[in-house]
Design a protein around this motif. Structure first.
Motif, PDB file in Angstrom:
ATOM      1  N   THR A   1       0.827  -1.207   0.000  1.00 44.89           N
ATOM      2  CA  THR A   1       0.000   0.000   0.000  1.00 44.89           C
ATOM      3  C   THR A   1       0.859   1.254   0.000  1.00 44.89           C
ATOM      4  O   THR A   1       0.603   2.207  -0.747  1.00 44.89           O
ATOM      5  N   ALA A   2       1.886   1.270   0.846  1.00 40.68           N
ATOM      6  CA  ALA A   2       2.774   2.433   0.890  1.00 40.68           C
ATOM      7  C   ALA A   2       3.448   2.655  -0.456  1.00 40.68           C
ATOM      8  O   ALA A   2       3.537   3.795  -0.945  1.00 40.68           O
ATOM      9  N   ALA A   3       3.914   1.578  -1.074  1.00 38.65           N
ATOM     10  CA  ALA A   3       4.596   1.706  -2.364  1.00 38.65           C
ATOM     11  C   ALA A   3       3.638   2.191  -3.449  1.00 38.65           C
ATOM     12  O   ALA A   3       3.967   3.079  -4.242  1.00 38.65           O
ATOM     13  N   GLU A   4       2.437   1.627  -3.478  1.00 42.50           N
ATOM     14  CA  GLU A   4       1.465   1.985  -4.516  1.00 42.50           C
ATOM     15  C   GLU A   4       1.013   3.431  -4.405  1.00 42.50           C
ATOM     16  O   GLU A   4       0.759   4.097  -5.415  1.00 42.50           O
ATOM     17  N   ARG A   5       0.901   3.938  -3.185  1.00 41.50           N
ATOM     18  CA  ARG A   5       0.346   5.277  -2.968  1.00 41.50           C
ATOM     19  C   ARG A   5       1.416   6.334  -2.717  1.00 41.50           C
ATOM     20  O   ARG A   5       1.104   7.476  -2.382  1.00 41.50           O
TER      21      ARG A   5
ATOM     22  N   ALA B   1      10.549  -4.886  -0.223  1.00 44.64           N
ATOM     23  CA  ALA B   1       9.896  -3.679  -0.712  1.00 44.64           C
ATOM     24  C   ALA B   1       8.780  -3.964  -1.706  1.00 44.64           C
ATOM     25  O   ALA B   1       7.876  -3.137  -1.878  1.00 44.64           O
ATOM     26  N   ASP B   2       8.805  -5.114  -2.370  1.00 47.00           N
ATOM     27  CA  ASP B   2       7.722  -5.465  -3.291  1.00 47.00           C
ATOM     28  C   ASP B   2       6.599  -6.231  -2.598  1.00 47.00           C
ATOM     29  O   ASP B   2       5.660  -6.691  -3.241  1.00 47.00           O
ATOM     30  N   GLY B   3       6.701  -6.391  -1.268  1.00 48.70           N
ATOM     31  CA  GLY B   3       5.677  -7.085  -0.501  1.00 48.70           C
ATOM     32  C   GLY B   3       5.887  -8.578  -0.384  1.00 48.70           C
ATOM     33  O   GLY B   3       5.140  -9.251   0.330  1.00 48.70           O
ATOM     34  N   SER B   4       6.884  -9.109  -1.068  1.00 50.51           N
ATOM     35  CA  SER B   4       7.139 -10.547  -0.970  1.00 50.51           C
ATOM     36  C   SER B   4       7.711 -10.889   0.402  1.00 50.51           C
ATOM     37  O   SER B   4       8.378 -10.069   1.043  1.00 50.51           O
ATOM     38  N   ILE B   5       7.425 -12.112   0.849  1.00 48.84           N
ATOM     39  CA  ILE B   5       7.898 -12.593   2.148  1.00 48.84           C
ATOM     40  C   ILE B   5       8.924 -13.687   1.886  1.00 48.84           C
ATOM     41  O   ILE B   5       8.607 -14.711   1.273  1.00 48.84           O
ATOM     42  N   VAL B   6      10.156 -13.464   2.325  1.00 48.02           N
ATOM     43  CA  VAL B   6      11.236 -14.402   2.029  1.00 48.02           C
ATOM     44  C   VAL B   6      11.974 -14.758   3.309  1.00 48.02           C
ATOM     45  O   VAL B   6      11.862 -14.077   4.331  1.00 48.02           O
ATOM     46  N   MET B   7      12.738 -15.831   3.233  1.00 44.56           N
ATOM     47  CA  MET B   7      13.638 -16.220   4.311  1.00 44.56           C
ATOM     48  C   MET B   7      15.058 -15.859   3.917  1.00 44.56           C
ATOM     49  O   MET B   7      15.420 -15.884   2.731  1.00 44.56           O
ATOM     50  N   CYS B   8      15.870 -15.536   4.912  1.00 40.77           N
ATOM     51  CA  CYS B   8      17.293 -15.343   4.649  1.00 40.77           C
ATOM     52  C   CYS B   8      18.097 -15.986   5.775  1.00 40.77           C
ATOM     53  O   CYS B   8      17.669 -16.004   6.935  1.00 40.77           O
ATOM     54  N   SER B   9      19.237 -16.532   5.395  1.00 37.30           N
ATOM     55  CA  SER B   9      20.110 -17.227   6.341  1.00 37.30           C
ATOM     56  C   SER B   9      21.464 -17.400   5.661  1.00 37.30           C
ATOM     57  O   SER B   9      21.692 -16.873   4.563  1.00 37.30           O
TER      58      SER B   9
END
Length: 468
Positions: A63-67, A172-180
């Protein structure tokens, strides 16, 4: 009138997009939810979205990115610069994402991005375990960890980021990822000291360590006339303390505590705040070597529950006061630095102001400066002069005093600033991130090219870099 109608329409559209949980100005909850620890910060977001699931965070980010809205994220709200709140921004309130799940077999903890260290420590100690965290229990796990994170256990087990195994993060694109270390490794490197520049962490997984529920902890006080002698001994011997021990020094105004005689309440004193994760008898022997043969004027050093030690300073750093700090790195406490600090102690402008010295080394220094994004591994001490006051009309005088004091200390410092202790909204980024800045900028450009996550000590994605 037309502008007012347009703004009302904009807010109505935003409310429809965010849903019924969103909190807007005029809602009785709005002012309480936007408040942060540092009362000198008074900013008003356009709306606040309480997040209960990672998907709520993802929706808010989109929402923040779109608006075209600025975005800020509130966990514990403890950051000195008030990064949790920004004027006109969409604030994500993470406080409901506060679960702490302990796996006693693997000695790991899965911790929600809105949890505080009080919640984390309490859960871990039910299984006789802990991981390095902060020294004020209301501090958020997320903010402290993303900046590096040091406290009483750092010399024994490293920084908070050294014990981070993985993270779930909304990009920032709204995707949910894992990092390790095995997945999105560049992102995992960056969030371990690079602050909130790369996304919103919704869950951390930490390594836990066995820790007896009882530790030796508490302050010992010395008269200001003896401060040079004690600090000289501290400077020489503190870096060589066993790793189970961590001792911070503080030139401050004596509190009204039963540990001190009444006639010293309100006097300027040197305090050694001592921690020992081992048998108390051994701990007493270790810390007394730092006293330089000087007799203390009072002490509250005693065996305590680890959770009590972790919350011991909560009242001294409670919500509601106005705060301003500076931070300096030191490889040694030189005689000239000690003289400078002791000379400034009588000038402290309020009873809550202080000249704090934090001890690092030990396990913190076992890791190279570029192994994680935290670049200050070769530092033995971090000095943090701080002013704390209540009257808004004193803002200019308080910050002016602190800036002057900081310049005097800077003459005895080496380059570098601990990012979590930088009081300005956009401080000296090169000082905060050091030799890791170019790589951080390259990773920022990849994961947040439009700088949506900018309410922090911001790494601009368009900055020049030598990285390919």
């Amino acid at each position: 009138m037309a502008d007012g109608i347009m703004e009302e329409t904009r807010l109505n559209l935003l409310a429809a997009r965010l849903g019924s949980d969103a909190v807007f100005p005029g809602n009785p909850e709005f002012d309480e939810r936007r408040q942060v620890w540092n009362a000198a910060i008074d900013r008003k977001p356009i709306a606040i979205l309480p997040a209960r699931h990672p998907e709520d965070v993802s929706s808010a980010v989109k929402t923040a990115a779109e608006r075209g809205l600025a975005l800020c994220v509130k966990g514990g709200g403890h950051n000195i610069a008030g990064s949790a709140v920004a004027n006109g921004a969409l604030m994500i309130d993470m406080s409901a994402l506060n679960s702490v799940r302990i796996n006693s077999v693997n000695r790991t903890a899965r911790v929600g991005g809105g949890a505080t260290w009080r919640q984390f420590d309490a859960a871990a100690q039910t299984q006789g375990m802990a991981t390095p965290g902060g020294v004020v229990s209301s501090t958020g796990v997320a903010g402290l960890t993303l900046g590096g994170g040091f406290g009483w256990l750092a010399r024994l087990h490293g920084l908070a980021v050294d014990n981070l195994l993985s993270a779930e993060i909304v990009l920032a694109d709204g995707s949910i990822v894992m990092c390790s270390d095995d997945e999105n490794t560049d992102l995992f490197w960056a969030i371990r000291g690079g602050g909130g520049n790369f996304g919103v962490v919704t869950e951390f997984t930490f390594q836990l360590h066995a820790l007896d529920p009882t530790v030796l902890f508490g302050p010992t006080f010395f008269a200001l006339k003896d401060a040079r002698t004690v600090l000289a001994t501290y400077a020489e011997h503190a870096p060589m303390l066993p790793r189970e021990s961590c001792v911070w020094a503080n030139l401050m105004t004596a509190p009204a505590t039963p540990a001190l005689p009444d006639n010293l309440h309100g006097a300027k004193v040197l305090t050694l705040m001592q921690f020992f994760a081992g048998p108390p008898d051994a701990g007493y022997s270790v810390v007394r070597h730092l006293y330089g043969g000087v007799e203390p004027v009072g002490s509250a050093l005693a065996p305590r529950a680890y959770t009590e030690a972790q919350s011991f300073l909560d009242q001294a750093y409670d919500f509601g006061a106005r705060n301003y700090w500076r931070t300096h790195n030191h490889r040694a406490l030189t005689p000239s630095l000690i003289d400078t600090l002791v000379d400034m102690a009588p000038e402290l402008p309020t009873a809550e102001s202080e000249l704090l010295i934090c001890l690092l080394g030990g396990a913190v220094a076992d890791v190279d400066n570029d192994t994680t994004a935290f670049p200050h591994r070769d530092v033995s001490f971090v000095s943090t002069p701080g002013v704390r006051w209540r009257d808004p009309s004193a803002d200019t005088a308080m910050t002016g005093w602190l800036k002057s004091a900081s310049r005097r200390i800077a003459d005895h410092a080496v380059p570098g600033s601990y990012v979590n202790f930088i009081a300005e909204r956009s401080g000296d980024i090169s000082s905060a991130y050091g030799g890791n800045l170019d790589r951080l900028t390259s990773i920022k450009r990849r994961y947040d090219p439009h700088n949506l996550f900018s309410s922090n000590q911001n790494i601009a994605p368009n900055a020049s870099t030598d990285e390919p």
